[in-house]
Enzyme design. Structure first.
Site, PDB file in Angstrom:
ATOM      1  N   ARG A 144       0.837  -1.211   0.000  1.00 53.05           N
ATOM      2  CA  ARG A 144       0.000   0.000   0.000  1.00 53.05           C
ATOM      3  C   ARG A 144       0.876   1.268   0.000  1.00 53.05           C
ATOM      4  NH1 ARG A 144      -3.140  -3.671  -0.731  1.00 53.05           N
ATOM      5  NH2 ARG A 144      -5.305  -3.762   0.010  1.00 53.05           N
ATOM      6  N   SER A 193     -10.867  -0.970   2.914  1.00 51.32           N
ATOM      7  CA  SER A 193     -10.147  -1.074   4.185  1.00 51.32           C
ATOM      8  C   SER A 193      -9.793   0.314   4.680  1.00 51.32           C
ATOM      9  CB  SER A 193      -8.841  -1.846   4.001  1.00 51.32           C
ATOM     10  OG  SER A 193      -9.086  -3.137   3.531  1.00 51.32           O
ATOM     11  N   GLU A 213      -5.428   3.706   5.785  1.00 52.52           N
ATOM     12  CA  GLU A 213      -5.011   3.436   4.413  1.00 52.52           C
ATOM     13  C   GLU A 213      -5.407   4.587   3.478  1.00 52.52           C
ATOM     14  OE1 GLU A 213      -6.833   0.844   1.175  1.00 52.52           O
ATOM     15  OE2 GLU A 213      -5.592  -0.550   2.301  1.00 52.52           O
TER      16      GLU A 213
END
Ligand code: EPU
Length: 348
Positions: free
Chosen positions: A168, A241, A338
Site C-alpha cells: 500500500r 479497508s 489506508e
C-alpha cells in the site's frame, strides 16, 4: 465535443468521494485531454494553490474541505501497445475506471489484473497506494507510469523501480505533491499461471466448478468473494479497508500469536517483520457492526468504516481514532489509515 479542460468554482465533492461525506473545493479542474494539462495548470485562478489529484474518490476521507484545487484527469482511453502472443503491453489513461480495465483485460484473455477485480476507483489512483487484493499487488504488473512532474515542470515516465512499490505504498504516496499521473502502462501475459495462493480463492473456484480457471473465472471468483465480504460503495458509503494491515517486528507478532493463536500473521515487507490482520485485531476489540449516529463499522468486515447516510468526515475520523486507540491499548499495535486524509493529520 468535450472541452479539453474545464474549471469549476466552489465545487461540491460529495458525489466525488465514495464515503459520500460532504466537502467542497474552491476550484475543480477537470482535464479531459492530458496534453493540455501543462496549460491548465498555469491558469491564473490556480496560481499558488495546492493541488489535490482525485480519481474515483475511493481512497480518501474528507475531514474538511479541499484546501485548493481538485484535479480530475478525465482521459479514459485503453490501448494495446504490444502483443507478442505471450507478453502484452497495455496502456490506460488515468481516468479509466479500474474495474472496467480489469474486465476488458480478462475478456482479451490477459492475465495479471484478474485478482484485482471490483476494486473501486480509477486507473490513475491504482499505482498511488499500489492497490492489492487476493495475493496480487498492481505494482507487479506496472511497467511504467506516465506523469507530469510538478517539481521539474515536465512529463516523466517512471519505470517500475522508480515507482518504488511497497505494501500500500509507492513513490507517489511518499511524495504527495510531486506527480500527476496521466497514464499507466501494464505488462500482462497470455501464458502466466493463475495466482490462487490467497486463502479462499481456490475454494471459491472449486465451488464454481472451475478446475483450470482462466483469467475470467478468477475475476468472477474474486467478485463473488468481494460481494459477500465488502459493502458496495454504491449502496453504503465506504472506502474499502480503512486501516493498513500493520507491519510489526517479528518478536511482537510471535508474542501476540502465542497469546492469541487465531491471529492471522503474514510475511512482512522486510526481513524480521510480520504483517498482522488489522481486521482481526479490530474485530477482537468488538467493533464489528458498531454504529455511532451514521458513522459505523461494517457488520461484514471490521476493517471497513461505513457512512450510513449523514456522517461527516470528522465523525468518521473520530471513530477511526477510537478504534485505533482501543487496538493500541489491548494489543500494543499502532494502526494507520489506508486512505488519504484531507483536512486532518492522523498524528502518531
Ligand atoms: N478478519 C476478522 N474479522 C474481520 C475481518 C477479517 O477476523 O472482520 C480476519 C479473518 O481471519 C480473515 C483475515 O482477517 O481471514 C483477513 O481478512 P481478508 O481476507 O478480508 O483480508 P484483509 O487483510 O482484511 C486485505 C486488504 C483488502 C483486500 C483483502 C483481500 C488491506 C488493508 N486490505 O484485507 O483490500 O481486499 O486483503 O486480499 O491490505 C482495501 O485495501 O480497500 C481492501 C479491501
Amino acid at each position: 465535443m468535450t472541452a479539453l479542460y474545464q474549471l469549476v468554482r466552489d465545487a461540491d465533492l460529495t458525489a466525488r468521494n465514495t464515503f459520500r461525506v460532504p466537502a467542497r473545493a474552491p476550484w475543480l479542474l477537470q482535464v479531459n485531454d492530458s496534453t493540455t494539462l501543462p496549460d491548465a495548470l498555469v491558469l491564473d485562478q490556480l496560481r499558488g494553490l495546492p493541488l489535490l489529484p482525485l480519481g474515483g474518490g475511493s481512497n480518501l476521507l474528507f475531514a474538511g474541505d479541499a484546501p485548493g484545487a481538485v484535479l480530475v484527469m478525465g482521459g479514459r482511453r485503453v490501448e494495446l501497445l504490444h502483443d507478442d502472443g505471450g507478453r502484452v503491453r497495455v496502456r490506460a489513461e488515468a481516468g479509466a475506471e479500474w474495474h472496467g480495465l480489469v474486465m476488458w483485460s480478462v475478456e482479451q484473455g490477459l492475465r495479471g489484473l484478474e485478482n484485482l477485480a471490483l476494486i473501486p476507483g480509477s486507473v490513475g489512483a491504482a499505482p498511488i497506494q499500489n492497490i492489492g487484493a487476493y495475493g496480487v499487488e498492481v505494482g507487479e504488473h506496472i511497467a511504467a507510469v506516465e506523469a507530469w512532474d510538478l517539481q521539474a515542470g515536465g512529463w516523466v515516465r517512471l519505470d517500475r523501480t522508480a515507482c518504488a512499490f511497497g505494501y500500500r505504498d509507492s513513490a507517489f504516496k511518499r511524495q504527495p505533491g510531486r506527480w500527476i499521473v496521466a497514464a499507466v502502462e501494464f505488462e500482462l501475459s497470455r501464458t502466466a499461471a493463475p495466482r490462487l495462493d490467497y486463502a479462499g480463492l481456490a475454494d471459491e473456484l472449486a465451488a464454481m466448478g472451475a478446475s483450470a480457471p482462466g483469467p475470467r473465472e478468477v475475476a468472477e471468483a474474486v467478485i463473488r468473494i468481494r460481494r459477500r465480504k465488502l459493502p458496495d460503495p454504491a449502496r453504503v458509503g465506504n472506502a474499502g479497508s480503512f486501516f493498513k494491515n500493520p507491519i510489526v517486528p517479528q518478536a511482537l507478532a510471535e508474542a501476540l500469536r502465542a497469546a492469541h493463536p487465531a491471529l492471522p500473521v503474514f510475511p512482512g515487507d522486510a526481513a524480521g517483520t510480520r504483517k498482522l490482520s488489522a481486521g482481526w485485531l479490530i474485530d477482537a476489540c468488538g467493533w464489528k457492526g458498531f454504529r455511532d449516529g451514521d458513522a459505523g463499522v461494517s457488520a461484514g468486515h471490521a476493517l471497513v468504516l461505513v457512512n450510513h447516510g449523514r456522517a461527516t468526515g470528522l465523525q468518521l475520523l473520530d471513530l477511526a481514532r477510537r478504534i485505533a486507540a482501543s487496538v493500541r491499548e489491548r494489543f500494543g499495535v499502532a494502526l494507520e489509515p489506508e486512505p488519504r486524509l484531507v483536512g486532518a493529520d492522523w498524528g502518531s
